[in-house]
Design a protein around this motif. Sequence first.
Motif, short mmCIF file in Angstrom:
data_model
loop_
_atom_site.label_atom_id
_atom_site.label_comp_id
_atom_site.label_asym_id
_atom_site.label_seq_id
_atom_site.Cartn_x
_atom_site.Cartn_y
_atom_site.Cartn_z
N PHE A 122 0.83 -1.20 0.00
CA PHE A 122 0.00 0.00 0.00
C PHE A 122 0.86 1.26 0.00
O PHE A 122 0.58 2.22 -0.71
CB PHE A 122 -0.94 0.02 1.21
CG PHE A 122 -2.02 -1.03 1.17
CD1 PHE A 122 -2.57 -1.45 -0.03
CD2 PHE A 122 -2.50 -1.59 2.33
CE1 PHE A 122 -3.57 -2.41 -0.07
CE2 PHE A 122 -3.50 -2.54 2.31
CZ PHE A 122 -4.04 -2.95 1.11
N LEU A 123 1.91 1.26 0.80
CA LEU A 123 2.80 2.42 0.86
C LEU A 123 3.51 2.62 -0.48
O LEU A 123 3.72 3.74 -0.92
CB LEU A 123 3.82 2.26 1.98
CG LEU A 123 3.27 2.38 3.40
CD1 LEU A 123 4.31 1.95 4.42
CD2 LEU A 123 2.79 3.79 3.69
N GLY A 124 3.87 1.51 -1.15
CA GLY A 124 4.51 1.59 -2.46
C GLY A 124 3.59 2.20 -3.51
O GLY A 124 4.05 2.84 -4.46
N GLU A 125 2.26 1.99 -3.36
CA GLU A 125 1.30 2.57 -4.30
C GLU A 125 1.01 4.03 -3.99
O GLU A 125 0.26 4.68 -4.72
CB GLU A 125 -0.02 1.78 -4.25
CG GLU A 125 0.10 0.38 -4.80
CD GLU A 125 -1.14 -0.45 -4.55
OE1 GLU A 125 -2.12 0.06 -3.97
OE2 GLU A 125 -1.13 -1.63 -4.93
N GLY A 126 1.56 4.54 -2.89
CA GLY A 126 1.37 5.95 -2.55
C GLY A 126 0.19 6.21 -1.64
O GLY A 126 -0.23 7.35 -1.47
N ASP A 127 -0.37 5.16 -1.05
CA ASP A 127 -1.51 5.33 -0.15
C ASP A 127 -1.04 5.40 1.30
O ASP A 127 0.01 4.87 1.65
CB ASP A 127 -2.49 4.16 -0.29
CG ASP A 127 -3.13 4.11 -1.66
OD1 ASP A 127 -3.39 5.19 -2.21
OD2 ASP A 127 -3.36 3.01 -2.18
N LYS A 128 -1.84 6.05 2.14
CA LYS A 128 -1.58 6.05 3.57
C LYS A 128 -2.11 4.75 4.15
O LYS A 128 -3.05 4.15 3.61
CB LYS A 128 -2.28 7.22 4.26
CG LYS A 128 -1.72 8.57 3.88
CD LYS A 128 -2.45 9.65 4.65
CE LYS A 128 -1.92 11.01 4.25
NZ LYS A 128 -2.59 12.09 4.99
N VAL A 129 -1.53 4.33 5.28
CA VAL A 129 -1.96 3.09 5.92
C VAL A 129 -2.30 3.38 7.37
O VAL A 129 -1.49 3.99 8.09
CB VAL A 129 -0.87 2.00 5.84
CG1 VAL A 129 -1.30 0.75 6.57
CG2 VAL A 129 -0.53 1.69 4.41
N LYS A 130 -3.50 2.96 7.78
CA LYS A 130 -3.90 3.10 9.18
C LYS A 130 -3.82 1.72 9.82
O LYS A 130 -4.56 0.81 9.41
CB LYS A 130 -5.32 3.66 9.27
CG LYS A 130 -5.82 3.78 10.70
CD LYS A 130 -7.03 4.70 10.80
CE LYS A 130 -8.32 3.98 10.59
NZ LYS A 130 -9.49 4.80 10.87
N LEU A 131 -2.91 1.57 10.77
CA LEU A 131 -2.79 0.31 11.50
C LEU A 131 -3.69 0.38 12.72
O LEU A 131 -3.56 1.28 13.55
CB LEU A 131 -1.34 0.08 11.93
CG LEU A 131 -0.35 -0.19 10.80
CD1 LEU A 131 1.07 -0.24 11.35
CD2 LEU A 131 -0.68 -1.47 10.08
N THR A 132 -4.61 -0.57 12.82
CA THR A 132 -5.56 -0.60 13.93
C THR A 132 -5.29 -1.83 14.78
O THR A 132 -5.32 -2.96 14.27
CB THR A 132 -7.00 -0.65 13.39
OG1 THR A 132 -7.20 0.45 12.52
CG2 THR A 132 -8.00 -0.59 14.52
N MET A 133 -5.02 -1.62 16.04
CA MET A 133 -4.80 -2.70 16.99
C MET A 133 -6.07 -2.82 17.82
O MET A 133 -6.42 -1.89 18.54
CB MET A 133 -3.60 -2.36 17.88
CG MET A 133 -3.20 -3.42 18.85
SD MET A 133 -2.53 -4.89 18.09
CE MET A 133 -1.20 -4.25 17.12
N ARG A 134 -6.79 -3.96 17.71
CA ARG A 134 -8.05 -4.13 18.43
C ARG A 134 -7.82 -4.95 19.69
O ARG A 134 -7.17 -6.00 19.65
CB ARG A 134 -9.07 -4.83 17.55
CG ARG A 134 -9.33 -4.08 16.27
CD ARG A 134 -10.36 -4.75 15.46
NE ARG A 134 -11.59 -3.95 15.57
CZ ARG A 134 -12.74 -4.31 15.06
NH1 ARG A 134 -12.86 -5.46 14.46
NH2 ARG A 134 -13.78 -3.52 15.17
#
Length: 181
Positions: A122-134
Amino acid sequence: MPPPYPRRPQAPPQFTGPRYNEFIQSQKVRVIDENGENLGVMYTREAYEQAVSVGLDLVEISPNADPPVAKFLDIGRFKYEAQKKANEQRKKQKTQEIKEIKMRPNIDDHDYDTKMKKVVEFLGEGDKVKLTMRFRGREMAHGQLGMAVLQRASEQVSDIAKIEAHPRMEGRQMLMVLAPK
């Protein structure tokens, strides 16, 4: 019998695009003919008459200049090409999406590696990533385990991403946002 409520007068439609022909408001314009040659400064009415004699419209190209610059063009073709150019720009524009990856504090190594591959993609495609820890149940008492997983993830992608939002608790979730460098 009068209408039940007074009617509002309708305003004329908003003028969009460049002014042309009789809609040009300035007294004088700098004129450029259909071949791109400068004809000099002349009265708008005179320039309009010359454009009509050639079979074209007088289109205001640069309204903020002093005097405004007008050109002999076909207004329909001019608007069509401007619209095509705007559509082309819109196609080339890349919108940045936020992709979400959900994890749990007791995630296994292989599952973690699989999710991290997607994060890197996702980062390589230029998108932001939201990591969610539940967190569920008793896991809420062990927030440090989730923090350790998120820290490990941020260190692993530190060369291709920067932390936009540091890990924080929101209810039963811990969130972190990564953006491509």
